[in-house]
Design a protein around this motif. Structure first.
Motif, mmCIF file in Angstrom:
data_model
loop_
_atom_site.group_PDB
_atom_site.id
_atom_site.type_symbol
_atom_site.label_atom_id
_atom_site.label_comp_id
_atom_site.label_asym_id
_atom_site.label_seq_id
_atom_site.Cartn_x
_atom_site.Cartn_y
_atom_site.Cartn_z
ATOM 1 N N GLU A 116 11.854 -7.181 -2.618
ATOM 2 C CA GLU A 116 12.048 -6.318 -1.453
ATOM 3 C C GLU A 116 11.847 -7.144 -0.183
ATOM 4 O O GLU A 116 10.860 -7.863 -0.040
ATOM 5 C CB GLU A 116 11.051 -5.155 -1.480
ATOM 6 N N ASP A 117 12.818 -7.046 0.701
ATOM 7 C CA ASP A 117 12.745 -7.808 1.951
ATOM 8 C C ASP A 117 11.718 -7.223 2.909
ATOM 9 O O ASP A 117 11.580 -5.995 3.014
ATOM 10 C CB ASP A 117 14.111 -7.820 2.654
ATOM 11 N N LEU A 140 0.815 -1.218 0.000
ATOM 12 C CA LEU A 140 0.000 0.000 0.000
ATOM 13 C C LEU A 140 0.845 1.263 0.000
ATOM 14 O O LEU A 140 0.366 2.342 -0.366
ATOM 15 C CB LEU A 140 -0.947 -0.004 1.209
ATOM 16 N N ALA A 141 2.103 1.125 0.414
ATOM 17 C CA ALA A 141 3.004 2.281 0.434
ATOM 18 C C ALA A 141 3.568 2.587 -0.948
ATOM 19 O O ALA A 141 4.147 3.658 -1.162
ATOM 20 C CB ALA A 141 4.152 2.033 1.411
ATOM 21 N N GLU A 142 3.384 1.677 -1.904
ATOM 22 C CA GLU A 142 3.864 1.889 -3.275
ATOM 23 C C GLU A 142 3.073 3.034 -3.925
ATOM 24 O O GLU A 142 1.856 3.132 -3.760
ATOM 25 C CB GLU A 142 3.677 0.616 -4.100
ATOM 26 N N MET A 149 1.125 -5.272 -9.260
ATOM 27 C CA MET A 149 0.799 -6.468 -8.485
ATOM 28 C C MET A 149 1.940 -6.787 -7.531
ATOM 29 O O MET A 149 3.077 -6.347 -7.730
ATOM 30 C CB MET A 149 0.565 -7.658 -9.407
ATOM 31 N N GLY A 150 1.624 -7.593 -6.527
ATOM 32 C CA GLY A 150 2.644 -8.025 -5.580
ATOM 33 C C GLY A 150 2.483 -9.496 -5.250
ATOM 34 O O GLY A 150 1.370 -10.029 -5.256
ATOM 35 N N LEU A 151 3.613 -10.149 -4.986
ATOM 36 C CA LEU A 151 3.605 -11.524 -4.504
ATOM 37 C C LEU A 151 4.330 -11.550 -3.168
ATOM 38 O O LEU A 151 5.472 -11.080 -3.072
ATOM 39 C CB LEU A 151 4.326 -12.461 -5.479
ATOM 40 N N ALA A 152 3.692 -12.066 -2.145
ATOM 41 C CA ALA A 152 4.341 -12.234 -0.844
ATOM 42 C C ALA A 152 4.726 -13.699 -0.704
ATOM 43 O O ALA A 152 3.892 -14.581 -0.908
ATOM 44 C CB ALA A 152 3.397 -11.816 0.281
ATOM 45 N N MET A 153 5.992 -13.943 -0.378
ATOM 46 C CA MET A 153 6.444 -15.333 -0.276
ATOM 47 C C MET A 153 7.625 -15.451 0.685
ATOM 48 O O MET A 153 8.263 -14.447 1.034
ATOM 49 C CB MET A 153 6.841 -15.865 -1.651
ATOM 50 N N GLY A 154 7.901 -16.681 1.069
ATOM 51 C CA GLY A 154 9.046 -16.949 1.926
ATOM 52 C C GLY A 154 10.288 -17.212 1.097
ATOM 53 O O GLY A 154 10.221 -17.418 -0.123
ATOM 54 N N VAL A 155 11.443 -17.206 1.753
ATOM 55 C CA VAL A 155 12.722 -17.405 1.079
ATOM 56 C C VAL A 155 12.761 -18.734 0.327
ATOM 57 O O VAL A 155 13.226 -18.809 -0.816
ATOM 58 C CB VAL A 155 13.884 -17.326 2.093
ATOM 59 N N ASP A 169 4.460 -5.328 -14.182
ATOM 60 C CA ASP A 169 4.563 -4.379 -13.068
ATOM 61 C C ASP A 169 4.335 -5.153 -11.768
ATOM 62 O O ASP A 169 3.235 -5.166 -11.219
ATOM 63 C CB ASP A 169 3.538 -3.258 -13.237
ATOM 64 N N LEU A 170 5.402 -5.801 -11.320
ATOM 65 C CA LEU A 170 5.281 -6.761 -10.222
ATOM 66 C C LEU A 170 6.434 -6.610 -9.244
ATOM 67 O O LEU A 170 7.572 -6.343 -9.646
ATOM 68 C CB LEU A 170 5.293 -8.186 -10.786
ATOM 69 N N LYS A 171 6.140 -6.803 -7.972
ATOM 70 C CA LYS A 171 7.189 -6.813 -6.960
ATOM 71 C C LYS A 171 6.968 -7.992 -6.011
ATOM 72 O O LYS A 171 5.830 -8.339 -5.685
ATOM 73 C CB LYS A 171 7.202 -5.500 -6.175
ATOM 74 N N VAL A 172 8.089 -8.596 -5.599
ATOM 75 C CA VAL A 172 8.038 -9.700 -4.638
ATOM 76 C C VAL A 172 8.397 -9.155 -3.258
ATOM 77 O O VAL A 172 9.419 -8.467 -3.093
ATOM 78 C CB VAL A 172 9.029 -10.824 -5.024
ATOM 79 N N TYR A 173 7.556 -9.449 -2.267
ATOM 80 C CA TYR A 173 7.823 -9.085 -0.878
ATOM 81 C C TYR A 173 8.268 -10.352 -0.169
ATOM 82 O O TYR A 173 7.502 -11.303 -0.032
ATOM 83 C CB TYR A 173 6.580 -8.471 -0.236
ATOM 84 N N LEU A 174 9.530 -10.351 0.269
ATOM 85 C CA LEU A 174 10.165 -11.580 0.734
ATOM 86 C C LEU A 174 10.225 -11.665 2.254
ATOM 87 O O LEU A 174 10.817 -10.803 2.911
ATOM 88 C CB LEU A 174 11.581 -11.677 0.152
ATOM 89 N N TYR A 175 9.583 -12.720 2.774
ATOM 90 C CA TYR A 175 9.621 -12.966 4.220
ATOM 91 C C TYR A 175 10.832 -13.853 4.516
ATOM 92 O O TYR A 175 11.044 -14.863 3.845
ATOM 93 C CB TYR A 175 8.333 -13.669 4.658
ATOM 94 N N PRO A 176 11.643 -13.495 5.522
ATOM 95 C CA PRO A 176 12.885 -14.229 5.779
ATOM 96 C C PRO A 176 12.658 -15.615 6.372
ATOM 97 O O PRO A 176 11.550 -15.972 6.767
ATOM 98 C CB PRO A 176 13.624 -13.326 6.771
#
Length: 489
Positions: free
Chosen positions: A430-431, A284-286, A353-359, A389-396
């Motif tokens: 992005e981490d 949402l900050a994008e 769009m965004g994808l949230a995923m683990g390492v 137009d996509l970004k991955v949000y990476l959970y450690p």
């Protein structure tokens, strides 16, 4: 287009014989009690003509009509707020209006044994420029007994053929299959669903939403029917909302900023929800994302629902129950690879769009074995995935030594190292930097094992209220009699 009965063969066995479309229509016509109306808008009177041609239709057809003109249609069924005509709302208005008319005009004392029905469709076939293949809503509202309330089956279809005449013929066969199934297969909705494709091929037609309601379907969970659509290959993905009701994907995804979280959610854990909360905050900050236009989707692939090669429906419903309780929108798909998920969303939206995923998921994306079927291999897949137009949000994750692994220090196959750097260091990954380190010790498979074996302590690893639901409804094999008094490792 005429067709004959078909014999379906499995191995050396004849498993079933499919009656011809004409035979289905004739059986309906020869039933003295079935009587109703046909209202078809958009492709011609494609379904009712099968009943006229079969013979004996005077005992079945009270009325057949096509209100093509928009003003005529509005005068009959009322106008739509959004001004569109190929909608579920329009279909339901058509069904209700026609049932009301037949009840008003045919008195029960004169027709005590009649079971009334209304069949309707509102469709748009392929346009002249052949840019849009067309879609539509099809449904039937009907009785099984004269003194019983009405049942209803509605479905949304997408045409795959590129010729309007072929689409019309396909629609007509589908309509006969639906009416025949409604009256003669209602006691087994799963079979009814499969019979919709009698004399049709999945290359002709996609069914991406279906809903059953009424007394004969009181025990039918439409989420389970959605699962059957994907399982049977009738569509690639289905969706349902927090209320458990099926959603037409096109209606909810259109032009949205979509954030997707893929997982098994077996069960949904604190990790899943922390990943959801933190990635959504970042999404949402994008500057290209509008809060009121953002949609979060929890996606489960069909492969994640398989147990020993078969779909475990009870297990699926357990997961669905918990995600709905958390207020989430759920998508079930047959997309094993992430790029296919993104392609699917991209057919409805061009917004960020965004994808949230683990390492571990990101490392898996860089495994070449998943792309051997593509002529361009992993490069083709990554072109489809990351050039949008996509970004991955990476959970450690935490490694065996207790070190935190993120995008900066994860290890991919040496051959993929430079490719990974190209995408990771160009703003595509992005981490999630703010997280609860204790969550990194939570694994859903271990939580599930604790639940099924009665090992205490699993409750605190789940979002608030989820443990209570699992206990209350005995989800995931929970059995209070199996509670162990041993201390978990």
């Amino acid at each position: 287009m005429e067709n004959t009965s078909q014999i379906k063969i499995k191995g050396d066995r004849v498993i079933t014989q499919v009656p011809a479309t004409k035979d289905k229509a004739l059986r309906i016509n020869l039933n003295d009690n079935i009587y109703g109306t046909f209202a078809e808008i958009g492709a011609g009177q494609e379904t009712v003509r099968h009943f006229f041609r079969a013979g004996g239709s005077s005992g079945t057809i009270a009325k057949a009509m096509s209100a093509y003109d928009k003003d005529f249609s509005d005068a009959i069924y009322g106008s739509e707020e959004d001004g569109r005509y190929v909608t579920e709302s329009r279909l339901k208005k058509m069904l209700s209006h026609e049932v009301r008319l037949i009840e008003d005009r045919l008195k029960r004392d004169k027709h005590p044994n009649k079971i009334f029905f209304s069949y309707a469709n509102t469709v748009a076939t392929i346009d002249f420029a052949k840019q849009f293949k067309g879609h539509g809503w099809v449904g039937i509202k009907y009785q099984v007994e004269p003194d019983e309330d009405y049942n209803e089956i509605t479905l949304h279809i997408r045409f795959k053929e590129t010729d309007a005449r072929l689409q019309q013929e396909t629609l007509g066969i589908l309509g006969v299959n639906l009416i025949y199934g409604a009256f003669y297969k209602y006691n087994d909705p799963k079979k009814l669903l499969r019979y919709l494709y009698d004399h049709l091929d999945k290359d002709q037609l996609e069914i991406d939403t279906i809903n059953f309601s009424g007394p004969r379907f009181a025990n039918v969970d439409n989420r389970l029917m959605s699962l059957q659509l994907v399982k049977n290959g009738m569509t690639d993905a289905v969706m349902f909302g927090p209320d458990g009701k099926n959603i037409l994907p096109a209606a909810i995804l259109y032009k949205k900023n979509i954030l997707a979280l893929r997982g098994s959610f077996r069960p949904v854990t604190q990790v899943n929800m922390d990943m959801h909360n933190k990635s959504l905050e970042m999404f949402l900050a994008e500057n290209k994302v509008e809060k009121e236009n953002a949609l979060v989707i929890f996606e489960i692939t069909l492969s994640n629902l398989r147990s020993e090669g078969e779909i475990d429906e009870r297990d699926f419903m357990d997961r669905a129950e918990l995600l709905c309780a958390l207020g989430q929108t759920v998508m079930i798909s047959n997309f094993q690879e992430y790029y296919k998920v993104v392609e699917y969303f991209s057919s409805y939206t061009k917004a960020r769009m965004g994808l949230a995923m683990g390492v571990s998921n990101l490392i898996e994306i860089f495994d070449e074995k998943y792309y051997r079927h593509l002529s361009g291999g992993i490069l083709e897949a990554f072109g489809k995935l990351f050039y949008r137009d996509l970004k991955v949000y990476l959970y450690p994750m935490e490694d065996d030594l207790g070190n935190v692994v993120n995008s900066q220090n994860l290890k991919v196959h040496p051959r993929m190292k430079e490719l990974y750097k190209f995408f990771a260091y160009n703003g595509k990954v992005e981490d999630i930097a703010v997280f609860d380190k204790e969550n990194l010790k939570i694994f859903s498979r271990e939580v599930l094992k604790m639940i099924t074996t009665g090992t205490p302590g699993w409750e605190k690893q789940l979002p608030e209220g989820i443990a209570d639901l699992i206990k209350q409804h005995h989800l995931f094999g929970y059995n209070p009699k199996m509670i162990s008094h041993s201390v978990p490792n």
